[in-house]
Scaffold this motif. Structure first.
Motif, mmCIF file in Angstrom:
data_model
loop_
_atom_site.group_PDB
_atom_site.id
_atom_site.type_symbol
_atom_site.label_atom_id
_atom_site.label_comp_id
_atom_site.label_asym_id
_atom_site.label_seq_id
_atom_site.Cartn_x
_atom_site.Cartn_y
_atom_site.Cartn_z
ATOM 1 N N VAL A 13 0.847 -1.204 0.000
ATOM 2 C CA VAL A 13 0.000 0.000 0.000
ATOM 3 C C VAL A 13 0.880 1.251 0.000
ATOM 4 N N LEU A 14 1.962 1.232 0.768
ATOM 5 C CA LEU A 14 2.870 2.386 0.772
ATOM 6 C C LEU A 14 3.569 2.534 -0.575
ATOM 7 N N ASN A 15 3.889 1.418 -1.230
ATOM 8 C CA ASN A 15 4.420 1.491 -2.602
ATOM 9 C C ASN A 15 3.425 2.175 -3.529
ATOM 10 N N ALA A 16 2.144 1.799 -3.391
ATOM 11 C CA ALA A 16 1.105 2.383 -4.251
ATOM 12 C C ALA A 16 1.018 3.885 -4.035
ATOM 13 N N LEU A 17 1.090 4.317 -2.788
ATOM 14 C CA LEU A 17 1.023 5.748 -2.502
ATOM 15 C C LEU A 17 2.249 6.466 -3.055
ATOM 16 N N THR A 18 3.395 5.817 -3.013
ATOM 17 C CA THR A 18 4.627 6.409 -3.554
ATOM 18 C C THR A 18 4.524 6.596 -5.068
ATOM 19 N N VAL A 19 4.094 5.556 -5.774
ATOM 20 C CA VAL A 19 3.970 5.650 -7.233
ATOM 21 C C VAL A 19 2.858 6.620 -7.614
ATOM 22 N N ASP A 20 1.810 6.673 -6.796
ATOM 23 C CA ASP A 20 0.748 7.675 -6.964
ATOM 24 C C ASP A 20 1.358 9.071 -7.060
ATOM 25 N N SER A 44 5.077 12.211 -0.042
ATOM 26 C CA SER A 44 5.240 13.233 -1.082
ATOM 27 C C SER A 44 6.538 14.005 -0.904
ATOM 28 N N ALA A 45 6.920 14.255 0.353
ATOM 29 C CA ALA A 45 8.110 15.059 0.626
ATOM 30 C C ALA A 45 9.379 14.426 0.063
ATOM 31 N N LYS A 46 9.381 13.102 -0.081
ATOM 32 C CA LYS A 46 10.598 12.431 -0.566
ATOM 33 C C LYS A 46 10.425 11.796 -1.948
ATOM 34 N N THR A 47 9.226 11.956 -2.552
ATOM 35 C CA THR A 47 8.958 11.314 -3.841
ATOM 36 C C THR A 47 8.840 12.346 -4.947
ATOM 37 N N PRO A 48 9.702 12.308 -5.941
ATOM 38 C CA PRO A 48 9.605 13.275 -7.042
ATOM 39 C C PRO A 48 8.427 12.968 -7.953
ATOM 40 N N ASN A 49 7.833 14.008 -8.508
ATOM 41 C CA ASN A 49 6.756 13.865 -9.494
ATOM 42 C C ASN A 49 7.385 13.747 -10.880
ATOM 43 N N ASN A 63 13.052 3.443 -7.932
ATOM 44 C CA ASN A 63 13.922 2.506 -7.220
ATOM 45 C C ASN A 63 15.376 2.964 -7.222
ATOM 46 N N LYS A 64 15.733 3.862 -8.144
ATOM 47 C CA LYS A 64 17.099 4.412 -8.158
ATOM 48 C C LYS A 64 17.361 5.226 -6.900
ATOM 49 N N LYS A 65 16.274 5.695 -6.246
ATOM 50 C CA LYS A 65 16.417 6.425 -4.976
ATOM 51 C C LYS A 65 15.946 5.575 -3.799
ATOM 52 N N ASN A 66 15.787 4.277 -4.040
ATOM 53 C CA ASN A 66 15.377 3.331 -2.985
ATOM 54 C C ASN A 66 14.084 3.761 -2.299
ATOM 55 N N LEU A 67 13.106 4.170 -3.113
ATOM 56 C CA LEU A 67 11.844 4.667 -2.557
ATOM 57 C C LEU A 67 10.768 3.592 -2.445
ATOM 58 N N LEU A 68 11.041 2.386 -2.948
ATOM 59 C CA LEU A 68 10.033 1.337 -2.950
ATOM 60 C C LEU A 68 10.465 0.147 -2.096
ATOM 61 N N HIS A 69 9.473 -0.565 -1.575
ATOM 62 C CA HIS A 69 9.713 -1.839 -0.895
ATOM 63 C C HIS A 69 9.721 -2.916 -1.970
ATOM 64 N N THR A 70 10.900 -3.293 -2.427
ATOM 65 C CA THR A 70 11.009 -4.183 -3.593
ATOM 66 C C THR A 70 10.864 -5.654 -3.245
ATOM 67 N N ASP A 71 10.754 -5.962 -1.944
ATOM 68 C CA ASP A 71 10.611 -7.364 -1.550
ATOM 69 C C ASP A 71 9.154 -7.827 -1.537
ATOM 70 N N CYS A 72 8.207 -6.969 -1.937
ATOM 71 C CA CYS A 72 6.784 -7.335 -1.923
ATOM 72 C C CYS A 72 6.489 -8.399 -2.980
ATOM 73 N N MET A 73 5.701 -9.416 -2.608
ATOM 74 C CA MET A 73 5.261 -10.449 -3.537
ATOM 75 C C MET A 73 4.232 -9.873 -4.498
ATOM 76 N N THR A 74 4.182 -10.416 -5.726
ATOM 77 C CA THR A 74 3.210 -9.974 -6.732
ATOM 78 C C THR A 74 2.571 -11.195 -7.387
ATOM 79 N N LEU A 91 8.345 -7.525 -6.441
ATOM 80 C CA LEU A 91 8.271 -6.284 -7.214
ATOM 81 C C LEU A 91 9.629 -5.944 -7.810
ATOM 82 N N GLY A 92 10.697 -6.109 -7.005
ATOM 83 C CA GLY A 92 12.043 -5.813 -7.491
ATOM 84 C C GLY A 92 12.427 -6.654 -8.684
ATOM 85 N N GLU A 93 12.068 -7.935 -8.651
ATOM 86 C CA GLU A 93 12.370 -8.814 -9.786
ATOM 87 C C GLU A 93 11.572 -8.391 -11.022
#
Length: 557
Positions: A254-261, A294-299, A328-339, A345-347
């Motif tokens: 959910v936090l990944n979704a908000l980040t990509v949002d 939002s403070a750490k996520t670029p648009n 992910n270049k700024k390590n803003l996502l939780h890449t270990d989430c299953m999909t 997600l990272g894979e």
């Protein structure tokens, strides 16, 4: 298997007799039963192609050894519902969709589900249902509409609404409006900008519930049919590995979704739907999360209506996976989430290339260092309000002006089109919240009227209703508490000064605490203008703080 409850043993002979009536064979009943939840209908442009998606999914399920069984889900076209009582019914369908899908899946004991949504409330409603039911589930949407073309420029539905405003302002002829009418919506699919439907389809991909491409492959591309077949095949892999929605839709997801949002500049309605989805997995989601992320996520994207690019452009540039790889270049996502791919997600995003830096800005050259949405607070919105910051022109990020107060959308539109709203004004539309509307209508008509009258860069709009992803300008919605429960927006008087400061995340009414308390003591509740039927029941159920118009339902274990 879960379906053994209705297919195995002497005690289930009556159940099997009913399957026989449906034409199912003994061999089919020995396979996993996969509910294919199809939102196909002939009233929503985003859903008119879902019969083809459904057949492709069913073929994929059969190819992989399952027995597909189609069941329906409802959907409303927000564009057709706009500007009349129908819009009061739009948001509430999200909960109807979740409830009815849960009922269908539990009653018939499906072993797995493939959800086929496409439009605004249909996508989050089915995500909520998936979390509740928690059997192996995959999503495949119907895909976005291609952009229209008018006078050599790409256009979409928001352009159509603004054209009507321009006609009212006398800056466009009826013949020009007709040209827009005939060209802005050229194909089936969810409307072509980063509106609510496309926002939620993209975020479904980020949550891990849809295959790569789910959010962006255009509806009319054959690639969408191939994606649907793969989704049907992949759900059987999820059954085999017993991967379920709550294994995928975690707090990190959910936090990944908000980040990509924030990076995509999604619709403000995502701040209604993400909390509701989080609620189903037992996550306490407060909209304040948005500001920290939002403070750490670029648009990185300015898709229509914020800019000149459309969903087809995002797809060609590499889609949601390319956006996530930039983040992910700024390590803003939780890449270990299953999909649903069975990988993390990272894979999934490893090696995804940004093919067009004009559509997806590189992470070190963003449109802004902060994300596309902002939550404003202050004495006018003590529990918060939401603005699509990426769609606000720079000169309106800080604004102060006199309040022009209206008790409903229709009165505000009449004043705007009648030339009674002037540069510098702050239009306040209240009693449009979940309880007060009831139903929390979308305010695309008044924002489009403001833009069409040439006031988009000088007039702000504040409401306890909500805004479409198609809205742009200083449009601040979801003001909470809403007017119907005595929130401060109910106490605003004509001419009061309102201060908006989006960089400082503040929304203030220039009135003393003593004066507000005095007004509160005199305030009388306003009777809802719909007093019977489902809307009246909905109004009585929503929480007073309308934390995303979530009904009071127990959290799931």
């Amino acid at each position: 298997m879960r379906s053994d409850t209705v297919t195995k043993g002497v005690g289930q002979a009556p159940h099997r007799s009913l399957f026989n009536a449906l034409g199912y064979t003994k061999e089919e009943l020995e396979r996993p039963l996969v509910g294919v939840v199809s939102s196909y209908n002939e009233i929503v442009p985003g859903h008119m192609n879902l019969d083809k998606i459904t057949e492709a999914v069913k073929l994929g399920v059969s190819m992989a050894g399952g027995t597909p069984i189609m069941v329906p889900a409802i959907a409303v076209c927000d564009g057709i519902a706009m500007g009349h009582i129908g819009m009061k019914y739009s948001l509430v369908t999200r909960d109807l969709i979740a409830d009815s899908t849960e009922a269908l899946a539990m009653a018939h004991q499906f072993d797995a589900l493939v959800m086929i949504p496409n439009c605004d409330k249909n996508v989050p409603g089915l995500l909520m249902a998936a979390a509740r039911i928690n059997v192996p589930t995959i999503f495949v949407s119907g895909g976005p509409m291609l952009a229209g073309h008018v006078k050599g420029q790409k256009r979409s539905l928001s352009s159509m609404f603004e054209a009507v405003g321009s006609y009212a302002a006398g800056t466009m002829t009826e013949e020009e409006v007709c040209e827009f009418e005939n060209n802005v919506c050229p194909t089936c699919g969810s409307c072509s900008g980063m509106y609510t439907a496309n926002s939620m389809n993209c975020l479904t991909e980020v949550l891990g519930m849809g295959l790569p491409g789910n959010g962006t492959i255009p509806a009319v591309f054959s690639e969408r049919i191939r994606l649907a077949k793969h989704a049907g095949m992949q759900v059987m892999e999820l059954v085999k590995r017993d991967i379920r929605p709550r294994d995928i839709m975690t707090e990190k997801a959910v936090l990944n979704a908000l980040t990509v949002d924030m990076a995509l500049g999604c619709s403000t309605n995502s701040m209604l739907h993400l909390p509701a989805i989080a609620h189903e997995i037992g996550m306490d989601f407060e909209i304040d999360f948005a500001n920290g992320i939002s403070a750490k996520t670029p648009n990185l994207c300015h898709l229509a209506p914020a800019g000149p690019t459309y969903m087809e452009d995002l797809n060609e540039a590499g889609g949601v996976s390319a956006v996530m790889n930039e983040l992910n270049k700024k390590n803003l996502l939780h890449t270990d989430c299953m999909t649903v791919t069975g990988k993390t997600l990272g894979e999934n995003i490893s090696g995804c290339v940004n093919r067009n830096p004009e559509v997806i800005r590189p992470v070190d050259h963003p449109y802004s260092e902060t994300g596309g949405l902002a939550v404003l607070k202050g004495n006018l919105a003590p529990d918060g309000s939401v603005v699509k910051r990426s769609a606000v022109v720079e000169e309106m990020l800080v604004h102060e002006g006199p309040a022009r107060v209206f008790e409903c959308e229709e009165d505000a539109i009449a004043a705007i089109r009648g030339g009674k709203i002037h540069s510098g004004d702050v239009v306040v539309i209240r009693y449009e919240g979940p309880k007060g509307g009831p139903g929390m209508r979308e305010m695309l008509n008044p924002t489009s009227a403001i833009a069409g009258m040439g006031l988009g860069s000088t007039v702000a709009l504040i409401t306890d209703g909500r805004f479409s992803g198609a809205s742009r300008g200083a449009s601040i919605g979801h003001v909470s508490p809403e007017a119907a429960v005595g929130g401060p927006i109910a106490l605003v008087e004509e001419g009061d000064r309102i201060r908006i400061n989006i960089p400082e995340l503040s929304l203030e009414l220039d009135v003393s605490e003593e004066e507000l308390a005095l007004r509160k003591s005199r305030w009388q509740p306003k009777e809802p203008n719909v007093k019977t039927g489902y809307l009246a029941r909905y109004a009585s159920m929503v929480t007073s703080g309308n934390r995303g118009a979530i009904l009071e339902i127990p959290k799931k274990n």
